[in-house]
Design a protein around this motif. Structure first.
Motif, PDB file in Angstrom:
ATOM      1  N   LEU A 403       0.916  -0.964   0.150  1.00  0.00           N
ATOM      2  CA  LEU A 403       0.078   0.156   0.356  1.00  0.00           C
ATOM      3  C   LEU A 403       0.862   1.135   0.160  1.00  0.00           C
ATOM      4  CD1 LEU A 403      -2.185  -1.403   2.597  1.00  0.00           C
ATOM      5  CD2 LEU A 403      -3.243  -1.165   0.285  1.00  0.00           C
ATOM      6  N   PRO A 404       0.007   2.544  -0.670  1.00  0.00           N
ATOM      7  CA  PRO A 404       0.891   3.896  -0.032  1.00  0.00           C
ATOM      8  C   PRO A 404       1.443   4.076   0.934  1.00  0.00           C
ATOM      9  CG  PRO A 404      -0.906   3.944  -1.032  1.00  0.00           C
ATOM     10  CD  PRO A 404      -0.981   2.464  -1.048  1.00  0.00           C
ATOM     11  N   ALA A 405       2.339   4.937   1.735  1.00  0.00           N
ATOM     12  CA  ALA A 405       3.136   5.317   2.717  1.00  0.00           C
ATOM     13  C   ALA A 405       1.121   6.492   2.841  1.00  0.00           C
ATOM     14  CB  ALA A 405       3.540   6.034   2.933  1.00  0.00           C
ATOM     15  N   GLY A 412       3.530   6.806   8.050  1.00  0.00           N
ATOM     16  CA  GLY A 412       5.075   6.870   7.717  1.00  0.00           C
ATOM     17  C   GLY A 412       5.821   5.818   6.957  1.00  0.00           C
ATOM     18  N   ILE A 413       4.800   4.599   6.860  1.00  0.00           N
ATOM     19  CA  ILE A 413       5.601   3.396   6.133  1.00  0.00           C
ATOM     20  C   ILE A 413       4.741   2.715   5.092  1.00  0.00           C
ATOM     21  CG2 ILE A 413       8.040   2.825   7.886  1.00  0.00           C
ATOM     22  CD1 ILE A 413       5.869   1.084   8.772  1.00  0.00           C
ATOM     23  N   PRO A 414       5.048   2.670   4.240  1.00  0.00           N
ATOM     24  CA  PRO A 414       4.283   1.788   2.691  1.00  0.00           C
ATOM     25  C   PRO A 414       3.923  -0.156   3.630  1.00  0.00           C
ATOM     26  CG  PRO A 414       5.950   1.745   2.078  1.00  0.00           C
ATOM     27  CD  PRO A 414       6.245   2.516   3.760  1.00  0.00           C
ATOM     28  N   LEU A 415       2.267   0.400   3.961  1.00  0.00           N
ATOM     29  CA  LEU A 415       1.851  -1.381   4.435  1.00  0.00           C
ATOM     30  C   LEU A 415       1.572  -1.912   3.894  1.00  0.00           C
ATOM     31  CD1 LEU A 415       0.194   0.669   7.567  1.00  0.00           C
ATOM     32  CD2 LEU A 415       2.586  -0.370   8.215  1.00  0.00           C
ATOM     33  N   HIS A 416       1.524  -3.610   4.332  1.00  0.00           N
ATOM     34  CA  HIS A 416       1.116  -4.307   3.718  1.00  0.00           C
ATOM     35  C   HIS A 416       0.201  -5.288   3.894  1.00  0.00           C
ATOM     36  CE1 HIS A 416       5.269  -5.352   1.439  1.00  0.00           C
ATOM     37  NE2 HIS A 416       5.756  -4.435   0.530  1.00  0.00           N
ATOM     38  N   LEU A 417      -0.144  -5.855   3.063  1.00  0.00           N
ATOM     39  CA  LEU A 417      -1.871  -6.573   3.238  1.00  0.00           C
ATOM     40  C   LEU A 417      -1.265  -7.951   2.671  1.00  0.00           C
ATOM     41  CD1 LEU A 417      -4.849  -4.560   1.978  1.00  0.00           C
ATOM     42  CD2 LEU A 417      -4.296  -5.019   4.358  1.00  0.00           C
ATOM     43  N   TRP A 418      -1.763  -8.745   3.555  1.00  0.00           N
ATOM     44  CA  TRP A 418      -1.170 -10.661   3.611  1.00  0.00           C
ATOM     45  C   TRP A 418      -2.699 -11.017   3.411  1.00  0.00           C
ATOM     46  CZ3 TRP A 418       3.264 -13.198   6.009  1.00  0.00           C
ATOM     47  CH2 TRP A 418       5.026 -12.649   5.496  1.00  0.00           C
TER      48      TRP A 418
END
Length: 731
Positions: A403-405, A412-418
């Protein structure tokens, strides 16, 4: 376990006063006319025999009077009879509500304390704290919703009698909705002094519906305590629910916070919620129960150490949605070393997120789906590579979405979806892992438009992958990567490292189109360049500045020439939010509503919007493209009477540097603008239009320069990328 879910998601929108929510009984059914209602003089006591006076902050006073906080500060300085602080701190004092309302009424600034504010002050002054008040109010609202006749019988008596008969009624409705074991426990005996609060909450439910009343109070609590909760935005919760699939009937969130993710699964027939915080588990249970008739099973315990819904105690579920706490070292590594949930390997001490992944898989039925929000490090840390490899080999991990930050905390960080699926025994695992990177999509759009592109692209990629186990490659955005290509020494699942790069700047044709658009924009900017002011000469001597009769925005507001509103960024509905950044950058509304605390103020053509912090001297006239947006936090809206004032004339003079300096006050780190002190000349409407036309031309020139700057940056970066990857030749 910290709160994981929200504002964003935004609490549910209350029903409009003229269209009560479906679960709301009529006002007459809620509050018998023979029962006295609480007034602003009623207070929540510290004990049954010793009432306490509700206190309000400067922000609360501003809400009561419908003004900005700067106005309250001015009242304190200018009026010697303004109530003295009774609590709080020197920098954030609190005042007695009764004294404040009396002073506001004497000054003609308040006709009556709004019902919403009255109920909220009961919550804020509750001796057990605002969470205890919310649980108390939510339980009563649940009785109003599910057993209205029982509420009528309990509320049609004196306060003392009602306090006696209401607790057993609350126990019955809680047991009916949550079962005998639930985090709320047995209803405490009510103090007679608490009864006016519950009567007022029921009266608010007549206005907003039971769900809307609770969402309002919860939203105000979250707004008042922003640092205590980690909230999942509404858009992200909706995306996670969409990835779980449309046929979800039973769903679990093992780190539920206030229940935001579970609320996003609208078709669920049973919701399971667990959180380590008893307060959050109670709020989530009430929130979900007030949303629908679906059964809610809630528990207050650490899900990893004390799983309330273990497979031997509960049926497996169709879906698990979770925003787990990140980077926890003390998650139970030692005491849970032999736990049967670690089917894919014992997580390392630093891999608490992989413990949550396996916890989710352990609760799924065969073929069930889990969607977890993860930190990007979980896809690449070497300590988790064996578990990641086993998840891939056995077909449990199906997709990783970058995902975008800025879509969820930590921002502040681009998180992920699992996205995971519990594999059926002996079923062949899929040959590829879907990897999606949405950073480029978010960059192309702005705010809500960018998120809409992200949501659409992720859902489209997942749907295509689900149909055939693969999805057509989109360079730079998505690719189904063969599992065998990922099983190296690192098992790094970061999407950007496995996606083919997109053509530079969209390719040569796209770069050419950007250049042509830039050329056209520069030509337009040149045409719009204001003429030079006439220079002094013997025939035209220099003149001193014209001295015009001046007035202030505050005086114009008192005279009715304009109206003033302050933005909150919260409220009902799906309107986009105009933020401070949008006003300063000249872009479209990019925010989303944070909490259903009140009906949002929507912008209209001709409004003038001014940021209150930063001292930048910015004022923007709302046009057709911006109209209909909710006014964001930190903004002041000026709505001029079109017969008395030209909006461009107003906005132009508000931008004057000297004007902003005179009306600004400086704190240690910020500058705050008092809009009421801004000055502008007293001129007839016809003369205002002359100034307004010139200010409007300047604004068009400014917009053209902004667009040219953005296009220039896009063209330059595209050429750098094209020359680097060979799609553009040096000649």
């Amino acid at each position: 376990m910290p709160e994981q879910n929200p504002p964003t998601e935004a609490p549910a929108a209350p029903a409009a006063p003229d269209a009560p929510a479906p679960d709301a009984p009529t006002p007459d059914a809620l509050t018998p006319t023979t029962t006295p209602h609480a007034t602003e003089a009623d207070v929540t006591p510290q004990a049954a025999t010793q009432p306490a006076t509700p206190e309000v902050t400067a922000a609360d006073i501003a809400r009561l009077a419908g003004v900005g906080r700067a106005a309250v500060s001015n009242w304190r300085r200018r009026h010697t009879d303004f109530p003295r602080p009774v609590g709080g701190t020197e920098t954030s004092p609190s005042f007695a509500l009764a004294e404040v309302t009396g002073w506001l009424r004497a000054q003609g600034k308040l006709a009556e304390v709004p019902l919403r504010e009255r109920v909220w002050q009961y919550v804020a002054a509750h001796p057990g704290g605002s969470v205890a008040a919310l649980v108390e109010a939510g339980s009563a609202l649940l009785l109003v919703r599910d057993r209205p006749m029982e509420w009528l019988e309990a509320s049609a008596v004196s306060d003392a009698r009602m306090a006696t008969v209401l607790a057993p009624a609350l126990d019955r409705v809680l047991a009916l909705r949550f079962g005998p074991a639930h985090p709320l426990g047995a209803a405490e005996p009510l103090r007679p002094a608490s009864v006016p609060f519950l009567r007022a909450a029921a009266e608010l439910a007549a206005e907003l519906g039971t769900k809307g009343a609770f969402e309002f109070l919860l939203g105000r609590h979250l707004e008042a305590n922003p640092r205590q909760y980690t909230l999942t935005p509404a858009g992200l919760a909706t995306l996670m629910a969409a990835l779980a699939g449309p046929a979800v009937r039973t769903v679990l969130d093992p780190a539920c916070g206030t229940g935001t993710l579970l609320r996003a699964v609208t078709g669920a027939t049973t919701r399971y919620a667990q959180d380590s915080s008893p307060e959050l588990a109670s709020l989530a249970a009430l929130r979900l129960a007030l949303q629908s008739d679906a059964p809610v099973r809630a528990a207050a315990a650490d899900s990893l150490r004390a799983d309330a819904f273990a497979r031997d105690a509960a049926e497996p579920v169709d879906a698990v949605l979770c925003h787990p706490p990140f980077n926890e070292r003390n998650w139970g590594h030692e005491e849970l070393a032999y736990d049967p949930r670690w089917e894919y390997g014992l997580p390392a001490r630093a891999e608490s997120e992989l413990a949550w992944v396996q916890h989710a898989l352990a609760h799924l039925r065969e073929g069930g789906t889990a969607v977890l929000l993860m930190p990007p490090a979980a896809a690449a840390r070497r300590s988790g590579r064996r578990i990641r490899a086993d998840l891939l080999r056995r077909g449990a991990l199906r997709a990783v979405v970058a995902l975008p930050a800025g879509v969820a905390p930590p921002y502040g960080i681009p998180l992920h979806l699992w996205v995971l699926r519990r594999p059926a025994p002996h079923a062949a695992p899929p040959s590829g892992l879907l990897l999606v990177d949405t950073a480029a999509l978010a960059a192309e759009g702005q705010g809500r438009a960018g998120w809409a592109a992200v949501h659409g692209a992720v859902e489209e990629a997942w749907t295509a992958y689900e149909r055939g186990g693969s999805a057509p490659d989109v360079p730079g955005v998505r690719r189904a990567v063969p599992v065998v290509d990922l099983l190296d020494d690192d098992v790094d699942l970061t999407p950007a490292r496995h996606l083919p790069p997109a053509a530079a700047g969209g390719g040569v044709a796209e770069l050419t189109a950007v250049r042509d658009r830039l050329d056209s924009t520069l030509t337009r900017a040149a045409r719009l360049t204001p003429p030079a002011p006439p220079a002094a000469s013997p025939d035209r001597p220099a003149t001193s500045p014209a001295r015009l009769p001046m007035t202030t925005v505050g005086e114009l507001a008192r005279a009715g020439a304009l109206l003033l509103y302050t933005g909150t960024g919260s409220g009902a509905g799906r309107a986009p939010v105009l933020t401070e950044y949008d006003v300063s950058a000249g872009t479209g509304p990019s925010g989303s509503l944070a909490a259903a605390t009140e009906t949002p103020l929507l912008t209209a053509p001709g409004d003038v919007v001014v940021p209150l912090t930063g001292g930048a001297g910015v004022a923007r006239v709302v046009d057709a493209a911006t109209a209909g947006a909710a006014l964001g936090r930190g903004l002041q809206l000026l709505r001029p009477d079109p017969d008395a004032m030209d909006p461009w004339f107003l906005a132009g003079f508000l931008r004057a540097t000297a004007n902003n300096r005179r009306a600004s006050s400086h704190a240690s780190t910020t500058t705050r603008l008092d809009v009421r002190r801004l000055e502008l000349p007293r001129l007839p409407r016809a003369e205002q239009e002359v100034y307004g036309a010139r200010f409007r031309a300047l604004a068009e020139f400014e917009d053209a320069l902004r667009l040219a700057a953005r296009l220039g940056e896009q063209l330059v970066q595209g050429l750098y990328d094209g020359l680097s990857d060979g799609t553009v030749r040096p000649e």
